[in-house]
Design an enzyme around this catalytic site. Sequence first.
Site, PDB file in Angstrom:
ATOM      1  CG  HIS A 147      -0.257  -0.284   2.516  1.00 44.21           C
ATOM      2  ND1 HIS A 147       0.622   0.621   3.084  1.00 44.21           N
ATOM      3  CD2 HIS A 147      -0.271  -1.354   3.355  1.00 44.21           C
ATOM      4  CE1 HIS A 147       1.078   0.145   4.223  1.00 44.21           C
ATOM      5  NE2 HIS A 147       0.573  -1.065   4.406  1.00 44.21           N
ATOM      6  CD  GLN A 205       8.731  -5.370  11.730  1.00 46.43           C
ATOM      7  OE1 GLN A 205       8.313  -6.510  11.757  1.00 46.43           O
ATOM      8  NE2 GLN A 205       8.456  -4.523  10.747  1.00 46.43           N
ATOM      9  CB  SER A 207      -2.161  -1.913   8.422  1.00 50.09           C
ATOM     10  OG  SER A 207      -2.089  -3.312   8.614  1.00 50.09           O
ATOM     11  CG  HIS A 257       4.317  -1.680   1.947  1.00 46.13           C
ATOM     12  ND1 HIS A 257       3.012  -2.111   1.912  1.00 46.13           N
ATOM     13  CD2 HIS A 257       4.915  -2.373   2.945  1.00 46.13           C
ATOM     14  CE1 HIS A 257       2.823  -3.026   2.843  1.00 46.13           C
ATOM     15  NE2 HIS A 257       3.945  -3.198   3.498  1.00 46.13           N
ATOM     16  CE  LYS A 317       0.140  -0.613  11.298  1.00 44.53           C
ATOM     17  NZ  LYS A 317       0.559  -1.918  10.848  1.00 44.53           N
TER      18      LYS A 317
END
Length: 280
Positions: free
Chosen positions: A36, A156, A188, A39, A152
């Site tokens: 999306h 991570q 997301s 990215h 987001k």
Amino acid sequence: MTVKIVRNVASLRREISQWKIQGLTIAVVPTMGALHEGHLDLVREGFKHADRVVVTIFVNPKQFGVNEDLSRYPRDEEGDIEKLAAENVPMIYAPTPDSIYPPGFSSSVHMEGPAMAGLEDKFRPHFFDGVATVVSKLFIQTGANYAMFGEKDYQQLQVVTRMAKDLDIPIEVVGCQTRREEDGLAMSSRNRYLSKTERQQATAIYKNLMQAAEKIRSGVNQQTATRAASRSLTTLGFKVDYVTARNAETLAVPQDEGEPLRLIAAAWLGKTRLIDNIGV
Ligand code: PAF
């Protein structure tokens, strides 16, 4: 521009070595596909840092638990290739499972520190070792100079930054701002699971984080502010896993006034688990 698609590490290395011989720098954007705008922002940011951008597409089984959504994780390779071609991405690394985990594969990167902050790790205990294992392989296989990760997935981002540092992998991990829909919902791949009504409700996560941040800035105690956000989400029909304020770098529970803070949340809306975070 036609995008080159490589499926195994030998072909990847052949292509990358050509770039390196020319003295070109490389940014890698690790993804699980179903791309999306968020990215694509990472891709665009990659081009600001490096001469060439490689996007990896691999749905990594090691980061999914038995009851998680591996089998229904969205896949759209054709659509992904089209989107990346439009961004002039020269190469996609979409490895076969054997290229990442060949028969007999027996290693795992076990993470502590930010990977054990009691956030995602509490609800998905296998997740960060799975991420660290695949991402360390992608870093080593691509030999990239930069790696682009979205804020987001904030925990991570901290985990892969720590992992690269700990393992002396010569790559700079670059955190990129979360891309949001017009109503504030963080983009997301999982948003496509939301029903129409859930999609409308989903924006409440961001709104409540914003309200909590505002309260903290105006002097309200962090716990009071995050508990109010959690209660409000529960009232709206979310099943809240956590809404919490953490040190923005270590993800530890804040101890001192003036620490850089991040508000981080995870909550279920129906069958979809949403995560989001903002700085204070
Ligand atoms: O954020 C993701 O999409 C994945 O966790 C990653 C970093 C590509 C590793 O599989």
